[in-house]
Design a protein around this motif. Structure first.
Motif, PDB file in Angstrom:
ATOM      1  N   VAL A 106     -30.820   8.503 -31.675  1.00  0.00           N
ATOM      2  CA  VAL A 106     -30.783   9.864 -32.208  1.00  0.00           C
ATOM      3  C   VAL A 106     -31.365   9.838 -33.622  1.00  0.00           C
ATOM      4  O   VAL A 106     -30.916   9.042 -34.466  1.00  0.00           O
ATOM      5  N   LEU A 107     -32.364  10.671 -33.856  1.00  0.00           N
ATOM      6  CA  LEU A 107     -32.993  10.767 -35.182  1.00  0.00           C
ATOM      7  C   LEU A 107     -33.391   9.396 -35.726  1.00  0.00           C
ATOM      8  O   LEU A 107     -33.095   9.033 -36.861  1.00  0.00           O
ATOM      9  N   SER A 108     -34.040   8.621 -34.868  1.00  0.00           N
ATOM     10  CA  SER A 108     -34.616   7.318 -35.223  1.00  0.00           C
ATOM     11  C   SER A 108     -33.577   6.262 -35.592  1.00  0.00           C
ATOM     12  O   SER A 108     -33.886   5.287 -36.295  1.00  0.00           O
ATOM     13  N   GLU A 109     -32.364   6.441 -35.112  1.00  0.00           N
ATOM     14  CA  GLU A 109     -31.325   5.437 -35.327  1.00  0.00           C
ATOM     15  C   GLU A 109     -30.568   5.193 -34.025  1.00  0.00           C
ATOM     16  O   GLU A 109     -30.403   6.108 -33.215  1.00  0.00           O
ATOM     17  N   ILE A 110     -30.110   3.956 -33.847  1.00  0.00           N
ATOM     18  CA  ILE A 110     -29.256   3.647 -32.698  1.00  0.00           C
ATOM     19  C   ILE A 110     -27.870   4.208 -32.981  1.00  0.00           C
ATOM     20  O   ILE A 110     -27.178   3.750 -33.894  1.00  0.00           O
ATOM     21  N   GLN A 111     -27.474   5.209 -32.205  1.00  0.00           N
ATOM     22  CA  GLN A 111     -26.203   5.887 -32.441  1.00  0.00           C
ATOM     23  C   GLN A 111     -25.078   5.385 -31.545  1.00  0.00           C
ATOM     24  O   GLN A 111     -23.901   5.552 -31.861  1.00  0.00           O
ATOM     25  N   ALA A 112     -25.436   4.775 -30.410  1.00  0.00           N
ATOM     26  CA  ALA A 112     -24.391   4.309 -29.491  1.00  0.00           C
ATOM     27  C   ALA A 112     -24.928   3.184 -28.620  1.00  0.00           C
ATOM     28  O   ALA A 112     -26.124   3.134 -28.311  1.00  0.00           O
ATOM     29  N   ILE A 113     -24.029   2.275 -28.251  1.00  0.00           N
ATOM     30  CA  ILE A 113     -24.352   1.199 -27.324  1.00  0.00           C
ATOM     31  C   ILE A 113     -23.338   1.263 -26.183  1.00  0.00           C
ATOM     32  O   ILE A 113     -22.124   1.226 -26.421  1.00  0.00           O
ATOM     33  N   ARG A 114     -23.855   1.397 -24.979  1.00  0.00           N
ATOM     34  CA  ARG A 114     -22.968   1.513 -23.820  1.00  0.00           C
ATOM     35  C   ARG A 114     -23.292   0.407 -22.823  1.00  0.00           C
ATOM     36  O   ARG A 114     -24.466   0.140 -22.542  1.00  0.00           O
ATOM     37  N   ARG A 115     -22.255  -0.217 -22.292  1.00  0.00           N
ATOM     38  CA  ARG A 115     -22.458  -1.273 -21.291  1.00  0.00           C
ATOM     39  C   ARG A 115     -21.856  -0.854 -19.955  1.00  0.00           C
ATOM     40  O   ARG A 115     -20.787  -0.261 -19.906  1.00  0.00           O
ATOM     41  N   LYS A 116     -22.572  -1.169 -18.917  1.00  0.00           N
ATOM     42  CA  LYS A 116     -22.140  -0.823 -17.568  1.00  0.00           C
ATOM     43  C   LYS A 116     -22.221  -2.075 -16.698  1.00  0.00           C
ATOM     44  O   LYS A 116     -23.171  -2.863 -16.812  1.00  0.00           O
ATOM     45  N   ASN A 117     -21.233  -2.266 -15.832  1.00  0.00           N
ATOM     46  CA  ASN A 117     -21.227  -3.404 -14.919  1.00  0.00           C
ATOM     47  C   ASN A 117     -20.534  -2.958 -13.635  1.00  0.00           C
ATOM     48  O   ASN A 117     -19.308  -2.849 -13.582  1.00  0.00           O
ATOM     49  N   THR A 118     -21.332  -2.664 -12.619  1.00  0.00           N
ATOM     50  CA  THR A 118     -20.756  -2.125 -11.380  1.00  0.00           C
ATOM     51  C   THR A 118     -21.245  -2.910 -10.169  1.00  0.00           C
ATOM     52  O   THR A 118     -22.379  -3.379 -10.128  1.00  0.00           O
ATOM     53  N   THR A 119     -20.360  -3.037  -9.206  1.00  0.00           N
ATOM     54  CA  THR A 119     -20.710  -3.643  -7.922  1.00  0.00           C
ATOM     55  C   THR A 119     -20.359  -2.663  -6.815  1.00  0.00           C
ATOM     56  O   THR A 119     -19.242  -2.133  -6.774  1.00  0.00           O
ATOM     57  N   ARG A 120     -21.333  -2.420  -5.953  1.00  0.00           N
ATOM     58  CA  ARG A 120     -21.117  -1.554  -4.790  1.00  0.00           C
ATOM     59  C   ARG A 120     -21.321  -2.373  -3.531  1.00  0.00           C
ATOM     60  O   ARG A 120     -22.303  -3.092  -3.396  1.00  0.00           O
ATOM     61  N   THR A 121     -20.389  -2.232  -2.609  1.00  0.00           N
ATOM     62  CA  THR A 121     -20.447  -2.990  -1.356  1.00  0.00           C
ATOM     63  C   THR A 121     -20.293  -2.029  -0.189  1.00  0.00           C
ATOM     64  O   THR A 121     -19.459  -1.114  -0.238  1.00  0.00           O
ATOM     65  N   ALA A 122     -21.092  -2.223   0.842  1.00  0.00           N
ATOM     66  CA  ALA A 122     -20.962  -1.414   2.055  1.00  0.00           C
ATOM     67  C   ALA A 122     -21.027  -2.322   3.268  1.00  0.00           C
ATOM     68  O   ALA A 122     -21.812  -3.270   3.317  1.00  0.00           O
ATOM     69  N   CYS A 123     -20.190  -2.048   4.239  1.00  0.00           N
ATOM     70  CA  CYS A 123     -20.204  -2.777   5.498  1.00  0.00           C
ATOM     71  C   CYS A 123     -20.566  -1.808   6.619  1.00  0.00           C
ATOM     72  O   CYS A 123     -20.055  -0.683   6.665  1.00  0.00           O
ATOM     73  N   ARG A 124     -21.443  -2.263   7.496  1.00  0.00           N
ATOM     74  CA  ARG A 124     -21.887  -1.445   8.626  1.00  0.00           C
ATOM     75  C   ARG A 124     -21.494  -2.139   9.928  1.00  0.00           C
ATOM     76  O   ARG A 124     -21.589  -3.359  10.047  1.00  0.00           O
ATOM     77  N   VAL A 125     -21.110  -1.331  10.897  1.00  0.00           N
ATOM     78  CA  VAL A 125     -20.829  -1.839  12.238  1.00  0.00           C
ATOM     79  C   VAL A 125     -21.666  -1.036  13.226  1.00  0.00           C
ATOM     80  O   VAL A 125     -21.644   0.200  13.205  1.00  0.00           O
ATOM     81  N   TYR A 126     -22.446  -1.735  14.063  1.00  0.00           N
ATOM     82  CA  TYR A 126     -23.288  -1.096  15.078  1.00  0.00           C
ATOM     83  C   TYR A 126     -22.653  -1.311  16.453  1.00  0.00           C
ATOM     84  O   TYR A 126     -22.244  -2.427  16.801  1.00  0.00           O
ATOM     85  N   LYS A 127     -22.600  -0.224  17.249  1.00  0.00           N
ATOM     86  CA  LYS A 127     -22.055  -0.368  18.607  1.00  0.00           C
ATOM     87  C   LYS A 127     -22.525   0.787  19.479  1.00  0.00           C
ATOM     88  O   LYS A 127     -22.336   1.963  19.132  1.00  0.00           O
ATOM     89  N   ASP A 128     -23.177   0.460  20.586  1.00  0.00           N
ATOM     90  CA  ASP A 128     -23.581   1.450  21.594  1.00  0.00           C
ATOM     91  C   ASP A 128     -24.376   2.614  20.987  1.00  0.00           C
ATOM     92  O   ASP A 128     -24.142   3.782  21.310  1.00  0.00           O
ATOM     93  N   GLY A 129     -25.316   2.291  20.127  1.00  0.00           N
ATOM     94  CA  GLY A 129     -26.164   3.331  19.552  1.00  0.00           C
ATOM     95  C   GLY A 129     -25.490   4.163  18.476  1.00  0.00           C
ATOM     96  O   GLY A 129     -26.039   5.190  18.050  1.00  0.00           O
ATOM     97  N   LYS A 130     -24.334   3.736  18.007  1.00  0.00           N
ATOM     98  CA  LYS A 130     -23.611   4.434  16.935  1.00  0.00           C
ATOM     99  C   LYS A 130     -23.470   3.506  15.730  1.00  0.00           C
ATOM    100  O   LYS A 130     -23.617   2.285  15.845  1.00  0.00           O
TER     101      LYS A 130
END
Length: 406
Positions: free
Chosen positions: A17-41
């Motif tokens: 902001v206005l040529s200065e570092i005004q904030a430092i934010r850190r993010k650390n996320t993990t997303r997991t998804a499991c899929r099951v296939y059966k009979d075309g579904k």
């Protein structure tokens, strides 16, 4: 059949902001998804944070009760491991380098301020299933997005600098940003003779994302419906699904675990429309080749998308494509679109006059008009082999359009 997808994302974000570092934010996320296939579904269950895989698979199996159709064959016996680790900068070094950039730009141009974001990103993606699919991708990069605003201006920005890089180079950023500011302050009269336009290809490629969809082609509603196999565009115009992670900053595989083979990566080659882009389900429905274009959220059913559609570079630089002429570099062109029959129009809010290497000055606002067949046909000059650092470090499309000053 069971399948697992994980996405781990770390980010250090500097807010300017206005040529200065005004904030430092850190993010650390993990997303997991499991899929099951059966009979075309398909059944899917996802979680954010620490995941119990057995529990997710149980939920995914339970979600088969929703009877979501997904009659495709899961990816099998495919292995790919891409790790790009050339970006070595630390959080502390990032802050120091950005502060150096801001201080020097303030010294060079005290009448301008810098705002917005610089993000250090690290991403890791894996996909695996019981049929031998074993895929992984990891990358680390810096995303620089700086809005350059003249003091006293009523606009939130007057010009912009952006780049996604794996090697942050402060001196190069300072030089490019300074060139943008200096050229912005040098207001020029509009050229009397028509000049070639230089622009990022993503300004005009949305029509391909729309009308080269296998879904639109399959339902008979594509602009290119009757042009498969025909030479429609210039002989040196080619469009393909780009899946090189060095170029795309993304995994080489799609959300169905498909890696586009070179044999089907081209949608348009040498001006000839070869095929629409497709995913597994759309290919099965309409008989088109699967180009590996399955997209979607980590815990959603993959759907057709156009990520990675890129115009292929030629053998000439921007300066060589201009062939001794000046060109008009389009920096901001918001509000434009294509009509259903392929005609294009857009206002241009910011443009520079350039010789293909240096910015000369800023031009008044104007509108551009043309058609898809002229932009990439008779008026297509080429896609540059070199990159323009002052414009997102992208290769640039050079073409001609009708120009009307506002």
């Amino acid at each position: 059949m069971k399948e697992k997808f994980t996405h781990h994302f770390q980010q250090t974000s500097l807010t300017i902001v206005l040529s200065e570092i005004q904030a430092i934010r850190r993010k650390n996320t993990t997303r997991t998804a499991c899929r099951v296939y059966k009979d075309g579904k398909i059944g899917i269950a996802g979680s954010i944070g620490k995941a119990d895989t057995d529990e997710l698979y149980a939920k995914a199996e339970q979600n088969l009760e929703y009877q979501i159709d997904y009659p495709v064959e899961p990816t099998k016996n495919v292995k790919s491991h891409s790790k790009i680790d050339t970006c070595k900068i630390t959080d502390g070094e990032l802050c120091n380098e950005v502060e150096k950039i801001l201080k020097e730009l303030t010294r060079l141009h005290p009448d301008f301020t810098v705002s917005h974001k610089v993000n250090l990103n690290q991403v890791e993606v894996t996909m695996e299933n019981e049929l031998g699919m074993d895929l992984s991708f990891s990358d680390r990069n810096v995303n620089v997005a700086m809005l350059l605003r003249q003091k006293g201006s009523s606009d939130i920005m007057n010009t912009i600098f952006g780049d996604i890089t794996r090697t942050l180079e402060p001196e190069k950023i300072i030089k490019a940003s300074s060139e943008l500011i200096s050229a912005y302050k040098n207001m020029l009269p509009f050229p009397k003779e028509p000049l070639p336009l230089i622009l990022q290809d993503n300004i005009v490629t949305p029509i391909f994302e729309r009308d080269l969809s296998a879904k639109l082609m399959g339902t008979g509603s594509s602009l290119f419906q009757h042009q498969l196999g025909k030479e429609v565009f210039a002989k040196d115009f080619s469009l393909k699904i780009e899946n090189n992670p060095i170029e795309t900053f993304a995994p080489p595989f799609d959300m169905e675990g498909v890696i586009t083979p070179e044999s089907v990566s081209y949608l348009v080659k040498d001006g000839i429309i070869l095929r629409p882009y497709s995913d597994k389900r759309t290919s099965m429905m309409y008989g088109y080749e699967n180009t590996g274009c399955g997209e979607g959220g980590y815990d959603s059913v993959p759907t057709l998308g156009a990520a990675g559609v890129k115009i292929q570079p030629g053998k000439k630089t921007i300066k060589e494509l201009l062939n001794g002429q000046m060109g008009i570099l389009v920096m901001l062109a918001g509000g434009g679109d294509f009509t259903p029959d392929g005609k294009y129009a857009s206002p241009v809010q910011l443009a520079y006059l350039t010789d293909g290497e240096k910015l000369i000055g800023r031009l008044p606002e104007f509108t551009i008009k043309s058609s898809i067949y002229d932009i990439f046909g008779k008026n297509f000059i080429g896609m540059s082999c070199d990159r323009l650092y002052t414009n997102n470090n992208d290769r640039m499309l050079v073409t001609k359009m009708d120009i009307e000053q506002l």
